[in-house]
Design an enzyme around this catalytic site. Structure first.
Site, short mmCIF file in Angstrom:
data_model
loop_
_atom_site.label_atom_id
_atom_site.label_comp_id
_atom_site.label_asym_id
_atom_site.label_seq_id
_atom_site.Cartn_x
_atom_site.Cartn_y
_atom_site.Cartn_z
CE1 TYR A 165 0.67 -1.58 3.56
CE2 TYR A 165 2.50 -0.05 3.51
CZ TYR A 165 1.15 -0.30 3.49
OH TYR A 165 0.28 0.76 3.42
CE LYS A 169 -1.04 -0.98 0.44
NZ LYS A 169 -2.47 -0.93 0.08
#
Length: 305
Positions: A165, A169
């Site tokens: 993640y 991001k």
């Protein structure tokens, strides 16, 4: 009069959480909204026929606005192109993309499967590429377009158990910056938001100790998705034309502008460096300027406003 009067906005992940609040607020501010949501579970799996995008579109129309649903995946370029065509065919234009769609596959990196890595990168980073690439030429040609993409403090600062993640991001941050630079002459803007809000993603955070329990409770009681939507819609609006290439956080009623990586210290040697001299001379000189390994919770360790 709303800040998005006459504009058409595509909101991905618009069926739940932050996306839902962004879609509803954009409509209240005068936009015609394409509400995209695959209806998947938090991990990206089939949720068994749920269609939250249709519910949100219906809610917009019931309130007197204009909204249509789209049930396709942003991880597939052909599907994203169809979303764009849907906006153009039904509403006659497209002026902004709001892209909070995402999934989670958390786990310690030394235990992370390739499937969990690929799935998160596919939705977050590839998905951001897809929605931007499918629309950027249209935005450049009409010399009017705004992207509001979503990053995370997991990428900007770091959180244990979210390597996939965080990598995705932080990649979105780099993508947004370059889009803003390349689009400046054509009035194409791009900004990103690291949101703090009680959503099903945050609700999935495992509570292992008192510190994490307090952090989750701060999300639940003090940071709402509708507060993130206020900043999101403002950045998508023409009135924010001077703001581009920036990184924000929305945390309760607080709006945070992040710094972006720039040199903080340097050391030089006329005779050049060797591994030994770097270890003995250079590293001690820069040690006090290095960034610690604290998580985002150590940076935002105060109650939300």
């Amino acid at each position: 009069m709303g800040v998005l009067d006459g504009k058409v906005v595509l909101v991905t992940g618009g069926g739940r959480g932050i996306g839902r609040e962004c879609a509803l607020l954009a409509a209240r501010e005068g936009a015609k909204v394409v509400v995209n949501d695959l209806g998947a579970s938090l991990t990206g799996a089939d949720a068994g026929g749920e269609h939250p995008a249709e519910e949100v579109a219906a809610e917009i129309c019931k309130a007197g606005g204009e909204g249509i649903a789209n049930l396709q995946s942003i991880s597939d370029m052909a599907s994203v192109k169809q979303m764009v065509e849907q906006a153009l065919d039904v509403f006659g234009g497209l002026h902004a993309v709001i892209n909070p769609a995402g999934i989670l596959r958390d786990g310690m990196f030394h235990k992370m499967s390739e499937d969990d890595w690929d799935a998160v990168i596919e939705v977050h980073l590839r998905g951001a590429f897809n929605v931007c690439r499918a629309t950027v030429e249209h935005f450049r040609n009409q010399q009017d377009g705004a992207y509001v993409l979503f990053t995370s403090t997991t990428g900007l600062i770091g959180n244990i158990g979210q390597a996939n993640y965080g990598a995705a991001k932080l990649g979105v941050a780099g993508l947004s910056r370059i889009i803003a630079m390349e689009g400046q002459s054509k009035n194409v803007r791009s900004n990103i938001i690291a949101p703090f809000a009680w959503t099903r993603m945050v609700a999935s955070i495992p509570v292992k100790d008192e510190a994490s329990a307090q952090r989750v409770e701060r999300f639940r009681t003090g940071m709402r998705a509708d507060q993130v939507a206020q900043l999101t819609v403002a950045l998508a609006a023409p009135g924010a034309a001077q703001i581009t290439g920036q990184i924000f956080a929305a945390r309760g009623n607080e709006v945070v502008l992040f710094s972006q990586p720039r040199p903080v210290q340097s050391v030089a040697a006329a005779e050049g460096w060797t591994p030994s001299s770097l270890i003995d001379q250079a590293f001690p000189k820069i040690a006090s300027f290095t960034t610690d390994l604290g998580s985002s919770a150590s940076v935002f360790n105060y109650d939300p406003f």
